[in-house]
Structures are given as C-alpha cells and as structure tokens.
Design a protein around this motif. Sequence first.
Motif, PDB file in Angstrom:
ATOM      1  N   ASP A   1       1.039  -1.252  -0.175  1.00  0.00           N
ATOM      2  CA  ASP A   1       0.149  -0.062  -0.086  1.00  0.00           C
ATOM      3  C   ASP A   1       0.869   1.095  -0.128  1.00  0.00           C
ATOM      4  N   TYR A   2       0.525   2.070  -0.906  1.00  0.00           N
ATOM      5  CA  TYR A   2       1.055   3.532  -0.842  1.00  0.00           C
ATOM      6  C   TYR A   2       0.100   4.567  -0.124  1.00  0.00           C
ATOM      7  N   GLY A   3       0.014   4.655   1.137  1.00  0.00           N
ATOM      8  CA  GLY A   3      -1.000   5.421   1.623  1.00  0.00           C
ATOM      9  C   GLY A   3      -2.286   4.671   1.332  1.00  0.00           C
ATOM     10  N   GLY A   4      -3.218   5.504   0.699  1.00  0.00           N
ATOM     11  CA  GLY A   4      -4.475   4.609   0.479  1.00  0.00           C
ATOM     12  C   GLY A   4      -4.420   3.802  -0.964  1.00  0.00           C
ATOM     13  N   VAL A   5      -3.533   4.086  -1.614  1.00  0.00           N
ATOM     14  CA  VAL A   5      -3.263   3.231  -2.915  1.00  0.00           C
ATOM     15  C   VAL A   5      -3.026   1.817  -2.669  1.00  0.00           C
ATOM     16  N   HIS A   6      -3.844   0.612  -3.296  1.00  0.00           N
ATOM     17  CA  HIS A   6      -3.331  -0.667  -2.975  1.00  0.00           C
ATOM     18  C   HIS A   6      -2.774  -1.147  -4.184  1.00  0.00           C
ATOM     19  N   ALA A   7      -1.218  -0.929  -4.188  1.00  0.00           N
ATOM     20  CA  ALA A   7      -0.801  -1.102  -5.473  1.00  0.00           C
ATOM     21  C   ALA A   7      -0.600  -2.613  -5.771  1.00  0.00           C
ATOM     22  N   LEU A   8      -0.279  -3.329  -4.713  1.00  0.00           N
ATOM     23  CA  LEU A   8      -0.346  -4.905  -5.004  1.00  0.00           C
ATOM     24  C   LEU A   8      -1.331  -5.606  -4.001  1.00  0.00           C
TER      25      LEU A   8
ATOM     26  N   GLY B   1       1.652  -6.265 -18.169  1.00  0.00           N
ATOM     27  CA  GLY B   1       0.519  -5.503 -17.801  1.00  0.00           C
ATOM     28  C   GLY B   1       0.713  -4.305 -18.017  1.00  0.00           C
ATOM     29  N   PRO B   2      -0.476  -3.577 -17.710  1.00  0.00           N
ATOM     30  CA  PRO B   2      -0.651  -2.183 -18.562  1.00  0.00           C
ATOM     31  C   PRO B   2       0.215  -1.255 -17.355  1.00  0.00           C
ATOM     32  N   ASN B   3       0.145   0.014 -17.783  1.00  0.00           N
ATOM     33  CA  ASN B   3       0.679   1.061 -17.017  1.00  0.00           C
ATOM     34  C   ASN B   3       0.143   1.020 -15.584  1.00  0.00           C
ATOM     35  N   GLY B   4       0.948   1.202 -14.476  1.00  0.00           N
ATOM     36  CA  GLY B   4       0.201   1.513 -13.256  1.00  0.00           C
ATOM     37  C   GLY B   4      -0.278   0.021 -12.813  1.00  0.00           C
ATOM     38  N   ALA B   5      -0.057  -1.181 -13.329  1.00  0.00           N
ATOM     39  CA  ALA B   5      -0.569  -2.245 -12.798  1.00  0.00           C
ATOM     40  C   ALA B   5      -0.116  -2.739 -11.590  1.00  0.00           C
ATOM     41  N   GLY B   6       1.297  -2.268 -11.280  1.00  0.00           N
ATOM     42  CA  GLY B   6       2.038  -2.700 -10.106  1.00  0.00           C
ATOM     43  C   GLY B   6       3.372  -3.290 -10.423  1.00  0.00           C
ATOM     44  N   LYS B   7       3.822  -3.375 -11.568  1.00  0.00           N
ATOM     45  CA  LYS B   7       4.952  -4.298 -11.889  1.00  0.00           C
ATOM     46  C   LYS B   7       6.176  -3.901 -11.395  1.00  0.00           C
ATOM     47  N   THR B   8       6.549  -2.412 -11.367  1.00  0.00           N
ATOM     48  CA  THR B   8       7.604  -1.947 -10.791  1.00  0.00           C
ATOM     49  C   THR B   8       7.651  -2.086  -9.137  1.00  0.00           C
ATOM     50  N   THR B   9       6.275  -1.917  -8.879  1.00  0.00           N
ATOM     51  CA  THR B   9       6.013  -2.054  -7.290  1.00  0.00           C
ATOM     52  C   THR B   9       6.396  -3.299  -6.743  1.00  0.00           C
ATOM     53  N   LEU B  10       6.068  -4.555  -7.681  1.00  0.00           N
ATOM     54  CA  LEU B  10       6.531  -5.762  -7.206  1.00  0.00           C
ATOM     55  C   LEU B  10       8.049  -5.874  -7.229  1.00  0.00           C
TER      56      LEU B  10
ATOM     57  N   PRO C   1      17.089  -1.496 -12.494  1.00  0.00           N
ATOM     58  CA  PRO C   1      15.794  -0.611 -12.485  1.00  0.00           C
ATOM     59  C   PRO C   1      15.470   0.114 -13.661  1.00  0.00           C
ATOM     60  N   GLU C   2      14.258   0.314 -13.844  1.00  0.00           N
ATOM     61  CA  GLU C   2      13.715   1.204 -14.848  1.00  0.00           C
ATOM     62  C   GLU C   2      14.382   2.391 -14.628  1.00  0.00           C
ATOM     63  N   GLY C   3      14.936   3.131 -16.045  1.00  0.00           N
ATOM     64  CA  GLY C   3      15.706   4.267 -15.945  1.00  0.00           C
ATOM     65  C   GLY C   3      17.083   4.115 -15.915  1.00  0.00           C
TER      66      GLY C   3
ATOM     67  N   ASP D   1      13.652  -4.496 -14.889  1.00  0.00           N
ATOM     68  CA  ASP D   1      12.366  -3.485 -15.342  1.00  0.00           C
ATOM     69  C   ASP D   1      12.451  -2.773 -16.470  1.00  0.00           C
ATOM     70  N   GLU D   2      11.621  -3.334 -17.306  1.00  0.00           N
ATOM     71  CA  GLU D   2      11.440  -2.612 -18.623  1.00  0.00           C
ATOM     72  C   GLU D   2      12.832  -2.210 -19.484  1.00  0.00           C
ATOM     73  N   PRO D   3      13.593  -3.213 -19.689  1.00  0.00           N
ATOM     74  CA  PRO D   3      14.863  -3.034 -20.363  1.00  0.00           C
ATOM     75  C   PRO D   3      14.736  -2.628 -21.859  1.00  0.00           C
TER      76      PRO D   3
ATOM     77  N   GLU E   1       8.058  -6.309 -18.699  1.00  0.00           N
ATOM     78  CA  GLU E   1       7.986  -5.618 -20.024  1.00  0.00           C
ATOM     79  C   GLU E   1       6.849  -5.012 -20.448  1.00  0.00           C
ATOM     80  N   GLN E   2       6.742  -3.912 -20.994  1.00  0.00           N
ATOM     81  CA  GLN E   2       5.560  -3.421 -21.547  1.00  0.00           C
ATOM     82  C   GLN E   2       5.325  -4.156 -23.026  1.00  0.00           C
ATOM     83  N   ASN E   3       6.501  -4.366 -23.514  1.00  0.00           N
ATOM     84  CA  ASN E   3       6.629  -4.863 -24.915  1.00  0.00           C
ATOM     85  C   ASN E   3       6.240  -6.489 -24.624  1.00  0.00           C
TER      86      ASN E   3
HETATM   87  P1  ATP Z   1       4.472   1.404 -15.425  1.00  0.00           P
HETATM   88  O1  ATP Z   1       4.417   0.369 -16.448  1.00  0.00           O
HETATM   89  O2  ATP Z   1       3.480   2.741 -15.618  1.00  0.00           O
HETATM   90  O3  ATP Z   1       5.895   1.756 -14.955  1.00  0.00           O
HETATM   91  P2  ATP Z   1       3.805  -0.095 -13.089  1.00  0.00           P
HETATM   92  O4  ATP Z   1       2.917  -1.454 -13.617  1.00  0.00           O
HETATM   93  O5  ATP Z   1       5.207  -0.312 -12.896  1.00  0.00           O
HETATM   94  O6  ATP Z   1       3.519   0.802 -14.318  1.00  0.00           O
HETATM   95  P3  ATP Z   1       3.766   0.882 -10.335  1.00  0.00           P
HETATM   96  O7  ATP Z   1       4.745   1.973 -10.795  1.00  0.00           O
HETATM   97  O8  ATP Z   1       4.217  -0.135  -9.666  1.00  0.00           O
HETATM   98  O9  ATP Z   1       2.988   0.304 -11.668  1.00  0.00           O
HETATM   99  O10 ATP Z   1       2.353   1.631  -9.874  1.00  0.00           O
HETATM  100  C1  ATP Z   1       1.322   0.883  -9.173  1.00  0.00           C
HETATM  101  C2  ATP Z   1       0.446   1.798  -8.663  1.00  0.00           C
HETATM  102  O11 ATP Z   1       1.158   2.431  -7.275  1.00  0.00           O
HETATM  103  C3  ATP Z   1      -0.138   2.925  -9.312  1.00  0.00           C
HETATM  104  O12 ATP Z   1      -1.242   3.297  -9.308  1.00  0.00           O
HETATM  105  C4  ATP Z   1       0.902   4.155  -9.032  1.00  0.00           C
HETATM  106  O13 ATP Z   1       0.329   5.563  -9.167  1.00  0.00           O
HETATM  107  C5  ATP Z   1       1.053   3.883  -7.534  1.00  0.00           C
HETATM  108  N1  ATP Z   1       2.159   4.272  -7.077  1.00  0.00           N
HETATM  109  C6  ATP Z   1       3.723   3.782  -7.642  1.00  0.00           C
HETATM  110  N2  ATP Z   1       4.635   4.405  -6.736  1.00  0.00           N
HETATM  111  C7  ATP Z   1       3.796   5.101  -5.874  1.00  0.00           C
HETATM  112  C8  ATP Z   1       4.479   6.075  -4.776  1.00  0.00           C
HETATM  113  N3  ATP Z   1       5.745   6.206  -4.421  1.00  0.00           N
HETATM  114  N4  ATP Z   1       3.475   6.598  -3.925  1.00  0.00           N
HETATM  115  C9  ATP Z   1       2.041   6.444  -4.351  1.00  0.00           C
HETATM  116  N5  ATP Z   1       1.498   5.692  -5.377  1.00  0.00           N
HETATM  117  C10 ATP Z   1       2.584   5.128  -6.122  1.00  0.00           C
END
Ligand code: ATP
Length: 246
Positions: free
Chosen positions: A10-17, A34-43, A82-84, A160-162, A192-194
């Motif tokens: 969780d990021y505050g109120g956001v349940h990322a995974l 998975g699509p943008n924002g799915a939580g891949k980087t968080t995982l 890492p990505e970047g 992460d997204e090479p 990967e996005q690709n």
């Molecule tokens: P992308 O392909 O765009 O990189 P992703 O699948 O890697 O996306 P994440 O970056 O893990 O997704 O983000 C998952 C969710 O958590 C998104 O809704 C994002 O806005 C939110 N999120 C990510 N990092 C933070 C943070 N530091 N604080 C608050 N919310 C965050």
Amino acid sequence: MLKVEGLSVDYGGVHALKQVSLDVAEGSMVALIGPNGAGKTTLLNAICGSVKAAQGRVLFEGKDIVGTPPYRVARLGLLHVPEGRQILGPLSVAENLDLGRLAVGGRATDGGNDLERVYSLFPLLKQRSEQEGGSLSGGEQQMLAIGRALMGRPRLLLLDEPSLGLSPLITNQVFAALQRLNQQGLTILLVEQNARRALDITARAYVLEQGRVVQSGRSADLADDPAIIEHYLGRAGGAKPASAVV
Ligand code: ATP
C-alpha cells in the motif's frame, strides 16, 4: 528459487499490490506483463526490499527476505536492474561496472573475470570503457546497467522494462543478451511493456492488472490467448515503444 506469496503493498490509500503470488524456478526466464500502473515496478521493488510489504512473503531460496534491506538482498544474489537504468553519468563505463562489484561487497582484486564476461557479452562496453556513462546512448546505457548488475554475480536478475525507449534493433540486442545469460544458467524475472517480445523470449509469464495477477502460464499459450492478444499484443504485436532512442 523465488516464491512470492500473498504479497500486498500500500502507498497510503493506494493498494498497489493485492495478494500477489508467483514462482520463478531456478534456471528459468519469466515475464511479468501488464498495463501502466498495474504494479509491476512495485512488485520488483518489494521483492528486492526497496518498498515495504504490507502483507505476504518473499521466499528466495527458501528464506523469507521481507524486511531485509536492499543491500543485503543484493548480497544474497538477487539483483535488480531498475527502470531508468540509474547510470552514474560522470563516471566512466568501467567505473560504473565496478560499482556493481562494490555494491555487493566485492574486494578490489576479484573483478577481472567478471569484467571480461561482461565485455564478451557486450563488446561495445569494452570499446567505450573509458567514456563517461552519461554520454552513452539509451541502448548502451541499458547494456551498462545489465553489465553492472552482472558484476554483482547475481543468482536471480530482476529487470524493469529493459526495452523502454529503445529502437527495435537495440531491443533485439538487449533481449538476445538476456537469452544468452539465461542459457548460461542465470534465472531472470523480466518486467516488460513490450508483451510480444517478452512472451517470445520467456518460458512462463504472469499478467498483472490493477495490483493482481489475473493470468499466468506458459508464454507460448498466453501469446495464443485471444484476450491477451486483444489487450496486449494487438495487430502489430506488442505495446507501442516510447520514442525510440538508440
Ligand atoms: P508502469 O508500467 O507505468 O511503470 P507499473 O505497472 O510498474 O507501471 P507501478 O509503478 O508499480 O506500476 O504503480 C502501481 C500503482 O501504485 C500506480 O497506481 C501508481 O500510481 C502507484 N504508485 C507507485 N509508486 C507510488 C508512490 N511512491 N506513492 C504513491 N503511489 C504510487
């Protein structure tokens, strides 16, 4: 080798995974799409300890590593590209590579063979060894980021997204290098996005949407699945690359 069980972040109120589970067997190469924002980087960040898990376990070679600081996770052999890329621009290519060895506590004299292995995988890095890291192209920086992780002698590599921002030609070179590393025995988890390319070069894959695993299986089967084709592969096959930089 890696087993994620019921992992939530969780990021505050956001349940990322939300209760994510996945397995990466020793010697395998597994994709996470998975699509943008799915939580891949968080995982990936939660696996390597740079983001705190609210719930769940991350078993690396049988040991739960949740709560272990990232530098110690790296020393266990679990390394993250890492990505970047996070290349240190003013340092030379060789110095950036050396950081990969130092980051896992490597001593000053034991990097020679590892460096030659990286240079044989990416001969271009040898040619540019004295050039500033920041002056490399996007594709070359990706190779450097992978090479730097290899200097830490990973047992499991998280990427992460090479292909982000790379031209198709350079993406091919980077993915060919990943396949070669996997054939040499390195275990890889590839975000990967690709999706098309990721499914092409991996044996198994997971699909993450809105923080949950919604599908998993053999990559070849997923590539034939009508829902995956519609959402991730499309007519042209794969996510549109961001502006291509070589
Ligand atoms: P992308 O392909 O765009 O990189 P992703 O699948 O890697 O996306 P994440 O970056 O893990 O997704 O983000 C998952 C969710 O958590 C998104 O809704 C994002 O806005 C939110 N999120 C990510 N990092 C933070 C943070 N530091 N604080 C608050 N919310 C965050």
